[in-house]
Enzyme design. Structure first.
Site, PDB file in Angstrom:
ATOM      1  N   GLU A  83     -16.994  41.733  16.320  1.00 42.06           N
ATOM      2  CA  GLU A  83     -18.441  42.060  15.742  1.00 42.06           C
ATOM      3  C   GLU A  83     -18.099  41.125  14.299  1.00 42.06           C
ATOM      4  O   GLU A  83     -17.584  41.939  13.480  1.00 42.06           O
ATOM      5  CB  GLU A  83     -18.923  43.350  15.535  1.00 42.06           C
ATOM      6  CG  GLU A  83     -20.152  43.408  15.454  1.00 42.06           C
ATOM      7  CD  GLU A  83     -20.963  44.628  15.470  1.00 42.06           C
ATOM      8  OE1 GLU A  83     -21.212  45.143  16.782  1.00 42.06           O
ATOM      9  OE2 GLU A  83     -20.737  45.515  14.474  1.00 42.06           O
ATOM     10  N   CYS A  87     -13.814  43.027  12.716  1.00 40.61           N
ATOM     11  CA  CYS A  87     -15.097  43.286  12.084  1.00 40.61           C
ATOM     12  C   CYS A  87     -15.153  42.544  10.812  1.00 40.61           C
ATOM     13  O   CYS A  87     -14.174  42.704  10.107  1.00 40.61           O
ATOM     14  CB  CYS A  87     -15.709  44.441  12.135  1.00 40.61           C
ATOM     15  SG  CYS A  87     -17.299  44.581  11.503  1.00 40.61           S
ATOM     16  N   TYR A 114     -26.990  46.389   9.918  1.00 36.27           N
ATOM     17  CA  TYR A 114     -25.992  47.039   9.181  1.00 36.27           C
ATOM     18  C   TYR A 114     -24.937  47.836   9.895  1.00 36.27           C
ATOM     19  O   TYR A 114     -25.733  49.041  10.466  1.00 36.27           O
ATOM     20  CB  TYR A 114     -26.367  47.413   7.903  1.00 36.27           C
ATOM     21  CG  TYR A 114     -26.954  46.615   6.760  1.00 36.27           C
ATOM     22  CD1 TYR A 114     -26.303  45.591   6.113  1.00 36.27           C
ATOM     23  CD2 TYR A 114     -28.496  46.498   7.029  1.00 36.27           C
ATOM     24  CE1 TYR A 114     -26.723  44.744   5.289  1.00 36.27           C
ATOM     25  CE2 TYR A 114     -28.856  45.199   6.169  1.00 36.27           C
ATOM     26  CZ  TYR A 114     -28.112  44.298   5.328  1.00 36.27           C
ATOM     27  OH  TYR A 114     -28.656  43.233   4.603  1.00 36.27           O
ATOM     28  N   SER A 115     -23.844  47.766   9.779  1.00 33.48           N
ATOM     29  CA  SER A 115     -22.828  48.807  10.456  1.00 33.48           C
ATOM     30  C   SER A 115     -22.900  50.138   9.831  1.00 33.48           C
ATOM     31  O   SER A 115     -22.955  50.115   8.563  1.00 33.48           O
ATOM     32  CB  SER A 115     -21.367  48.364  10.559  1.00 33.48           C
ATOM     33  OG  SER A 115     -21.253  47.051  11.199  1.00 33.48           O
ATOM     34  N   TYR A 135     -20.004  38.464  11.464  1.00 33.95           N
ATOM     35  CA  TYR A 135     -21.091  37.732  10.898  1.00 33.95           C
ATOM     36  C   TYR A 135     -21.149  36.903   9.729  1.00 33.95           C
ATOM     37  O   TYR A 135     -19.836  36.904   9.214  1.00 33.95           O
ATOM     38  CB  TYR A 135     -22.232  38.979  10.674  1.00 33.95           C
ATOM     39  CG  TYR A 135     -21.668  40.168   9.930  1.00 33.95           C
ATOM     40  CD1 TYR A 135     -21.518  40.130   8.826  1.00 33.95           C
ATOM     41  CD2 TYR A 135     -21.141  41.363  10.681  1.00 33.95           C
ATOM     42  CE1 TYR A 135     -21.051  41.172   7.748  1.00 33.95           C
ATOM     43  CE2 TYR A 135     -20.559  42.197   9.917  1.00 33.95           C
ATOM     44  CZ  TYR A 135     -20.655  42.331   8.567  1.00 33.95           C
ATOM     45  OH  TYR A 135     -19.939  43.480   8.028  1.00 33.95           O
TER      46      TYR A 135
HETATM   47  P1  FAD Z   1     -30.785  36.210   3.973  1.00 36.90           P
HETATM   48  O1  FAD Z   1     -31.855  36.267   3.101  1.00 36.90           O
HETATM   49  O2  FAD Z   1     -30.679  36.441   5.482  1.00 36.90           O
HETATM   50  O3  FAD Z   1     -29.590  35.008   3.843  1.00 36.90           O
HETATM   51  C1  FAD Z   1     -29.461  34.299   2.699  1.00 36.90           C
HETATM   52  C2  FAD Z   1     -28.362  33.231   2.798  1.00 36.90           C
HETATM   53  O4  FAD Z   1     -27.174  33.791   2.649  1.00 36.90           O
HETATM   54  C3  FAD Z   1     -28.659  32.468   3.939  1.00 36.90           C
HETATM   55  O5  FAD Z   1     -28.408  31.306   3.577  1.00 36.90           O
HETATM   56  C4  FAD Z   1     -27.748  32.979   4.845  1.00 36.90           C
HETATM   57  O6  FAD Z   1     -27.000  32.158   5.634  1.00 36.90           O
HETATM   58  C5  FAD Z   1     -26.493  33.498   3.881  1.00 36.90           C
HETATM   59  N1  FAD Z   1     -25.739  34.715   4.443  1.00 36.90           N
HETATM   60  C6  FAD Z   1     -26.284  35.518   5.337  1.00 36.90           C
HETATM   61  N2  FAD Z   1     -25.655  36.653   5.467  1.00 36.90           N
HETATM   62  C7  FAD Z   1     -24.345  36.321   4.574  1.00 36.90           C
HETATM   63  C8  FAD Z   1     -23.191  36.922   4.382  1.00 36.90           C
HETATM   64  N3  FAD Z   1     -22.797  38.253   4.927  1.00 36.90           N
HETATM   65  N4  FAD Z   1     -22.280  36.502   3.511  1.00 36.90           N
HETATM   66  C9  FAD Z   1     -22.678  35.074   2.841  1.00 36.90           C
HETATM   67  N5  FAD Z   1     -23.998  34.525   2.913  1.00 36.90           N
HETATM   68  C10 FAD Z   1     -24.564  35.359   4.136  1.00 36.90           C
HETATM   69  N6  FAD Z   1     -23.816  42.789   6.078  1.00 36.90           N
HETATM   70  C11 FAD Z   1     -23.351  44.117   5.276  1.00 36.90           C
HETATM   71  O7  FAD Z   1     -23.127  43.902   3.876  1.00 36.90           O
HETATM   72  N7  FAD Z   1     -22.579  45.371   5.435  1.00 36.90           N
HETATM   73  C12 FAD Z   1     -22.467  45.427   7.079  1.00 36.90           C
HETATM   74  O8  FAD Z   1     -21.982  46.669   7.529  1.00 36.90           O
HETATM   75  C13 FAD Z   1     -23.356  44.451   7.852  1.00 36.90           C
HETATM   76  N8  FAD Z   1     -22.992  44.766   9.232  1.00 36.90           N
HETATM   77  C14 FAD Z   1     -23.422  43.942  10.067  1.00 36.90           C
HETATM   78  C15 FAD Z   1     -23.436  44.265  11.566  1.00 36.90           C
HETATM   79  C16 FAD Z   1     -24.024  43.336  12.529  1.00 36.90           C
HETATM   80  C17 FAD Z   1     -23.876  43.487  13.907  1.00 36.90           C
HETATM   81  C18 FAD Z   1     -24.511  41.919  11.966  1.00 36.90           C
HETATM   82  C19 FAD Z   1     -24.736  40.983  12.792  1.00 36.90           C
HETATM   83  C20 FAD Z   1     -24.531  41.700  10.519  1.00 36.90           C
HETATM   84  C21 FAD Z   1     -24.011  42.566   9.646  1.00 36.90           C
HETATM   85  N9  FAD Z   1     -24.062  42.299   8.230  1.00 36.90           N
HETATM   86  C22 FAD Z   1     -23.656  43.115   7.359  1.00 36.90           C
HETATM   87  C23 FAD Z   1     -25.010  41.106   7.595  1.00 36.90           C
HETATM   88  C24 FAD Z   1     -26.225  41.510   7.493  1.00 36.90           C
HETATM   89  O9  FAD Z   1     -27.079  41.657   8.620  1.00 36.90           O
HETATM   90  C25 FAD Z   1     -27.014  40.442   6.731  1.00 36.90           C
HETATM   91  O10 FAD Z   1     -26.930  39.376   7.406  1.00 36.90           O
HETATM   92  C26 FAD Z   1     -26.494  40.236   5.608  1.00 36.90           C
HETATM   93  O11 FAD Z   1     -26.966  41.338   4.521  1.00 36.90           O
HETATM   94  C27 FAD Z   1     -27.394  38.943   4.636  1.00 36.90           C
HETATM   95  O12 FAD Z   1     -28.989  39.479   4.830  1.00 36.90           O
HETATM   96  P2  FAD Z   1     -29.794  39.034   3.583  1.00 36.90           P
HETATM   97  O13 FAD Z   1     -31.137  39.408   4.134  1.00 36.90           O
HETATM   98  O14 FAD Z   1     -29.317  39.673   2.582  1.00 36.90           O
HETATM   99  O15 FAD Z   1     -29.664  37.666   3.644  1.00 36.90           O
END
Ligand code: FAD
Ligand code: A2P
Length: 413
Positions: free
Chosen positions: A411, A371, A203-204, A413
């Site tokens: 960046e 981003c 998370y950023s 995602y």
């Molecule tokens: P998971 O259980 O991992 O996934 C559930 C399902 O949802 C999977 O099918 C997956 O493919 C899908 N999915 C995953 N991510 C998303 C998404 N963002 N939108 C829709 N579907 C998704 N997230 C934030 O909310 N705020 C941030 O500031 C933020 N910063 C990030 C910075 C970086 C460098 C990166 C790489 C990612 C960032 N993310 C951010 C995304 C975060 O890391 C997670 O991937 C996101 O919260 C989903 O994780 P989860 O465990 O809830 O879902």
């Protein structure tokens, strides 16, 4: 010194500033691997022994210990060099380079996620030359730090189709230094379908370096509750739901910080163009807030923001953004689902502001940050390409040049 052919020939060297050091011996006492020693004149760090545990950093009363130089791995400053210093050696060209293959610095899982997130910039980025030096990977999955939730409130309107939360984490007395643009890892509790502990999610950081509340050892995140996958099928995201449900006082396992290049320039006169959707606003909020808090220092440099959301009700930080003076930041909101309005994406507004965007692309003092949604990359890069073509500039030549000058950061995602 000959320039190294690849950055993996470089290493970070921990050094002590002899001008500030008060020779109190604290660092030598704290160092668990006995990397620090002294003579009658200076305290010094043995490059071969220092394990970067950072146990010496927090207790140092002056901050003399908190210095790093990038060096060739085969030509570090020796103990004899350091014992002879009256002042620290100046920075070299190496200090502007990302060091090593990051795989050696951060856990593999973080490196894998980061490689995907930064693919859109088309190569390895460098940090802006005037960026502060970041701490990276102080806490890993095997030694996470426990943070306490000091606040969690929903940013998007109740009833809006997406729930985005502003979550503040407090680190108490544990050092957790971050810069705007860095990310942290959160390890959700429990195990996955295979019975293995969940992997961390990144998370950023949404607050500036001195904390969400200045002087407090805390930071803010902007987290969207994931309720469907990228194809729109129902799917409850493990970590985002965990974070969005956290209550004040809950404890969270945190790793990081991560990120050595998506960092803001610090020099006066530097301009910043920020392009984001949804939670991609987190690092932009951090950078904007850093600049806002220093507004009276008149450091100059323009801020331009392109920010896309479904509707006004779903745009995080809308209220505070609207209150910023127009001569402080040039804000362009793109709403894609406002009833009875044409769909607008950030790339549409970038085209609408083509003259200014072209001027900023051509300005060596302007640093560009993208981003948010991965899907946005293509549209934004096409808009840049079209804007350049219409003005006799070539985006395919410009992009690598921007990258080389550490002016282009992605960046997604
Ligand atoms: P998971 O259980 O991992 O996934 C559930 C399902 O949802 C999977 O099918 C997956 O493919 C899908 N999915 C995953 N991510 C998303 C998404 N963002 N939108 C829709 N579907 C998704 N997230 C934030 O909310 N705020 C941030 O500031 C933020 N910063 C990030 C910075 C970086 C460098 C990166 C790489 C990612 C960032 N993310 C951010 C995304 C975060 O890391 C997670 O991937 C996101 O919260 C989903 O994780 P989860 O465990 O809830 O879902
Ligand atoms: P859309 O209404 O088409 O989904 P989200 O709320 O899902 O995080 O998305 C944030 C904003 O980014 C929304 O306005 C969304 O529009 C928009 N968006 C979706 N796809 C793209 C894209 N390819 N380029 C730019 N913006 C996009």
């Amino acid at each position: 010194m000959n320039a190294p052919s690849v950055q993996s020939e470089l290493a970070r060297q921990h050094v002590i500033d002899p001008e500030i050091c008060i020779r109190c011996n604290t660092c030598e006492e704290m160092c668990p691997v006995k990397a620090i020693s002294h003579d009658a004149r200076n305290y010094v760090v043995n490059f071969e022994i220092c394990s970067w545990c950072n146990a010496c950093i927090g207790p140092c009363p002056t901050g003399a210990i908190d210095n790093i130089r990038n060096v060739r791995k085969d030509q570090p400053y020796s103990l004899a060099d350091q014992l002879g210093w009256d002042v620290l050696p100046g920075f070299t060209e190496y200090d502007n380079m990302a060091v090593g293959s990051a795989t050696t610095e951060v856990p593999d899982e973080v490196q894998r996620i980061t490689d995907v997130a930064t693919a859109g910039q088309g190569g390895q980025a460098l940090a802006p030359w005037s960026a502060s030096h970041p701490y990276v990977n102080l806490y890993g999955p095997n030694n996470p730090v426990t943070a306490t939730v000091s606040g969690n409130y929903r940013l998007t309107a109740e009833g809006a189709s997406s729930a985005i939360h502003h979550v503040v984490l407090d680190f108490g007395t544990t050092p957790f230094p971050v810069l705007e643009g860095q990310s942290i890892g959160i390890i959700p509790p429990g195990t996955d379908a295979n019975g293995k502990p969940h992997l961390l999610r990144m998370y950023s950081v949404a607050s500036p370096r001195e904390g969400e509340r200045p002087g407090y050892n805390n930071l803010a995140l902007t987290v969207k509750r994931v309720t469907e996958d990228h194809d729109g099928k129902p799917s409850m995201g493990v970590c985002s739901n965990y974070v969005c449900d956290l209550k004040k006082g809950d404890q969270v396992q945190v790793t990081g910080p991560y990120g050595t290049t998506f960092l803001m320039p610090n020099h006066p006169g530097a301009s910043i163009m920020m392009i984001c959707t949804g939670t991609g606003s987190a690092p932009m909020r951090a950078m904007t807030e850093r600049r806002r808090r220093r507004m009276n220092q008149k450091e100059g440099g323009e801020l331009m923001l392109f920010f896309g959301a479904r509707t006004r009700e779903e745009l995080p930080y809308l209220g505070p953004l609207q209150q910023l003076p127009k001569d402080f930041i040039d804000i362009n909101f793109a709403f894609s689902r406002t009833p009875d309005q044409p769909k607008q994406y950030v790339q549409d507004l970038i085209r609408a502001r083509a003259d200014k965007v072209a001027a900023m692309l051509a300005d060596d003092n302007c640093f560009i940050y993208i981003c948010g949604l991965k899907g946005m990359e293509t549209g934004v890069l096409e808009a840049f390409s079209d804007i350049c073509r219409a003005r006799g500039m070539d985006w395919e030549t410009l992009r690598p040049a921007l990258l080389k000058k550490a002016r282009f950061h992605v960046e997604t995602y």
